[in-house]
Design an enzyme around this catalytic site. Sequence first.
Site, short mmCIF file in Angstrom:
data_model
loop_
_atom_site.label_atom_id
_atom_site.label_comp_id
_atom_site.label_asym_id
_atom_site.label_seq_id
_atom_site.Cartn_x
_atom_site.Cartn_y
_atom_site.Cartn_z
N ASP A 107 -0.44 61.00 25.29
CA ASP A 107 -1.60 60.09 25.17
C ASP A 107 -2.06 60.08 23.72
O ASP A 107 -1.85 61.04 22.98
CB ASP A 107 -2.74 60.56 26.08
CG ASP A 107 -2.43 60.40 27.56
OD1 ASP A 107 -1.73 59.44 27.91
OD2 ASP A 107 -2.90 61.22 28.35
N ASP A 123 -0.52 52.98 29.70
CA ASP A 123 -1.74 52.78 30.48
C ASP A 123 -2.37 51.42 30.18
O ASP A 123 -2.85 50.72 31.07
CB ASP A 123 -2.75 53.89 30.21
CG ASP A 123 -2.22 55.27 30.55
OD1 ASP A 123 -1.35 55.38 31.43
OD2 ASP A 123 -2.68 56.25 29.91
#
Length: 144
Positions: A107, A123
């Site tokens: 991330d 995402d």
Amino acid sequence: MYWIIILTLGVDQLFKYLVRNFMDYGQSISIINGFFQLTSHRNTGAAWGIFAGQKIFLISFAIIVIVIGLIYCRKVTDKLTRIAFGFFIGGAVGNVVDRLFFGEVTDMFEITFINYPIFNTADVFLVCGVILFFISTYKEKIRE
């Protein structure tokens, strides 16, 4: 739709590669002071860290969703719906690739003015796919 999946996967993996190879874990780079920064982070779970450490479950679930999406999309002729599924499937594949090869998802996007989990390009594509799907569904309902 397939070219969108490939493009989405490529963009996602490029961003993750850059973060893994050019940032130290935990390092943050301010993009918009007090609002947005790049932060090198890893997540063994899904959104908000749920199912942390459940790699096999998350991979299996994602593969099932991807296959169902591919089967459904073969029957769809609406261009916006096919684009939506391309983004969604590409994002799902991006996170599966991370889990398969690294055991965790990389991330990097952190919104700092609110307490929101750090997320990644896959995402973003997943969410965009869902939003486009809702828009295409709404447009279809209006035409009826």
